[in-house]
Every structure is written in C-alpha cells, then in structure tokens.
Scaffold this active site. Sequence first.
Site, mmCIF file in Angstrom:
data_model
loop_
_atom_site.group_PDB
_atom_site.id
_atom_site.type_symbol
_atom_site.label_atom_id
_atom_site.label_comp_id
_atom_site.label_asym_id
_atom_site.label_seq_id
_atom_site.Cartn_x
_atom_site.Cartn_y
_atom_site.Cartn_z
ATOM 1 N N GLY A 48 0.842 -1.186 0.000
ATOM 2 C CA GLY A 48 0.000 0.000 0.000
ATOM 3 C C GLY A 48 0.874 1.232 0.000
ATOM 4 O O GLY A 48 1.811 1.345 0.797
ATOM 5 N N GLN A 192 -5.733 -9.512 -2.510
ATOM 6 C CA GLN A 192 -5.753 -8.461 -1.486
ATOM 7 C C GLN A 192 -7.173 -7.990 -1.186
ATOM 8 O O GLN A 192 -7.465 -7.571 -0.069
ATOM 9 C CB GLN A 192 -4.898 -7.269 -1.928
ATOM 10 C CG GLN A 192 -3.411 -7.545 -1.985
ATOM 11 C CD GLN A 192 -2.947 -7.877 -3.388
ATOM 12 O OE1 GLN A 192 -3.689 -8.469 -4.177
ATOM 13 N NE2 GLN A 192 -1.720 -7.511 -3.730
ATOM 14 N N ASP A 233 -0.629 3.900 -6.726
ATOM 15 C CA ASP A 233 0.749 3.760 -6.269
ATOM 16 C C ASP A 233 1.666 4.816 -6.869
ATOM 17 O O ASP A 233 2.743 5.052 -6.363
ATOM 18 C CB ASP A 233 1.269 2.365 -6.612
ATOM 19 C CG ASP A 233 0.603 1.296 -5.769
ATOM 20 O OD1 ASP A 233 1.174 0.950 -4.715
ATOM 21 O OD2 ASP A 233 -0.485 0.838 -6.133
ATOM 22 N N LYS A 244 -3.042 -1.305 -8.770
ATOM 23 C CA LYS A 244 -3.037 -2.757 -8.880
ATOM 24 C C LYS A 244 -3.632 -3.205 -10.209
ATOM 25 O O LYS A 244 -4.644 -2.681 -10.662
ATOM 26 C CB LYS A 244 -3.821 -3.368 -7.724
ATOM 27 C CG LYS A 244 -3.834 -4.884 -7.682
ATOM 28 C CD LYS A 244 -2.417 -5.455 -7.591
ATOM 29 C CE LYS A 244 -1.680 -4.982 -6.366
ATOM 30 N NZ LYS A 244 -0.292 -5.494 -6.319
#
Length: 344
Positions: A48, A192, A233, A244
Amino acid sequence: MVLAVEWREASGSIRLIDQTVLPDREEYLDITTVDALVDAIERLAVRGAPALGAVGGLGVVLAMLQGSREGWSAERLDTEIDRVRLARPTAVNLAWGVDQVRPAVTSGVAAVLDQARRLIEEDTAANRRLARLGADWILERTGKDVVRVVTHCNTGALATTAWGTAYGIVHELHDRGRLGLVYADETRPLLQGARLTSWELTQDGIDHVVEVDGAASSTILRGLVDVAIIGADRITANGDTANKVGSVALALACARAGIPFVVAAPSSTVDLATATGEEIVIEERSSDEVLTLAGRRVAPASARAFNPAFDVTPHDLISAIVTELGVVEPAKNPHPRLLAPIAG
C-alpha cells in the site's frame, strides 16, 4: 483500528502486521535489519502506497541503527538505504519516504526518527481529509442518497498508516449513512481484496460482497454500482495513474456506463517528475503467484506466466483524483501539469 506500520521504541524495530497470512491469522513482524525489511516489502507483508512511505522513512532509521551495531561505513549505509528505497520500483511513496528523511541522516538517529514520525502523523491526517473531500465530491456528482461502490485491491488501514485512502472514502460514506452495498474485487493473483479489504469491511461492519475480478466490468455495466473508487501507487503530472493490475478495466467500464471513476491517494503519491504513465516502470512479479495455488501448481508444467503487479489508467478515463489538498477532474481538464495544485 489496526496499525500496519509501527515504530517500537524499546526494541528499535519496525512492527508490521504480516498481511500475507490475513485473514487466517493476525501475526506481527518485528523488523530489526535491512534484509528483513526488504524481504517484507518484496513479499508484500507490508504494502500500500502510504504504508510504504512510512516504511521508507522508518527504514532509514533501521539502517542507521543496524549500521551503528555492525560498524558500517558511510558508503555501506548509503547502499543499504538505497536497497530499502528501491525494493518496489512502481510505488513512488517508498522512495518518497526515504527521500523525505534522508537529509537528516547527518543529524543522527533521533532527527531521522522525528522526521519519520512526522510523515506518519501527516499521512493519517491526510487520509481523513481526502476521505471527506472524496465523499463530498461523489455525493454531489452522483446525486444519490445512498451510493453503491466497487473497489479494487486494498486501500484501508492495512495499506496506510491509519483509516485509508479509497477505503477511507468508503468508510466516510458509511459513517454518514450514505453507503450502500460494496463490491470488493478479489484482486488476483494475491487476493488483497478477498483477504484484506473484506477483512477490514467485516471489522467495520460494512455490508459487502467479494466478486471475482472478471465480474467487475459486468457489475458496472449492469448498473449495480454508482461509482468505482480505487487507490494509486503513482500518479503522474498529467493525471495518469498506476494501481493494482485490473484497475484499468474498471475505468473502461465506468466510461462506458457513464459513472464516476475516482482515484484517491495522498499528495505524496503525485510524481510531478514523471510526465505520463508511459514512463512508469511496471513491476513484474514471480510466476509462482499465477501458476501455483497454496503451494500446488495449477497450470501445466511447461506454462509460463505474465504477472505485472500494476497497470496504468490514462487520465482521460479518470473522473476525479482526490488528495488531501483537493480534487481535480482529469477527464474534463487535461493538462500536462494538471496535478500540481494537489501535489505534496
């Protein structure tokens, strides 16, 4: 609320909740060496963007303490700090966290630790602010009394220093009594969403279902959700975002369905030095994550895997980017320096 990253003063260690074993077990790692920290980052025991920023800052402290114990030279210390900084190349926050505290190295461990703690405090406050801004924007844009949401991967307290980014908006809507059903994408190959987001939603008493990634586009096109909310990210200067893998499929479906696609991240995720998403280095991970399940191979012995950890969503598919400093609408206002007003 669970803490994904915590500094342990007595032992001079970084305590991480081991996200690879959730939800089956709640276990913690007490990290005292650079080797152990890099391993935890690479195998996603901690993950994360905001959490990695905190780990970057605390990782410099860890390297300094280990260097003092083992008598490292200044050159060796620099090398070990760089190992932390480069452990995951796509996530800009890890390098950002290292870079924020590194100038204080010459002032000693206490100065660096103070800087790292400041980053953590600021991230927690930033998450709360962006959650309020994002919830306000979504409610105004959709005009809905109750908003149904689809989300991808994990962006809650496990991915941050507390509260969450995209998940923080979901939580804010829930606290206002304005949240309907949440569709949590399972997020292959490491699940996740199924393992972590569903665990957090359960802890917070939020009504949700877990869906396979391949169902998400259909869920959107069938009119079952009102908005998609994801994290990031890395966000480039023009508003392209890396998140992701699987995120861009949601953006394409939202564009077709005419519903908002929202990206939420702290301002530290905005990388004004990277002009567009074409410049982002996409991390490719081990084939075993795709070709095996619970240690058992599920594909033919000769099969190979393509396993990018991230994909890039072009800015013209993004309805809103939310940071703690404000909201911009890339699809409406394309500009090479679009993100400057909401960058840290």
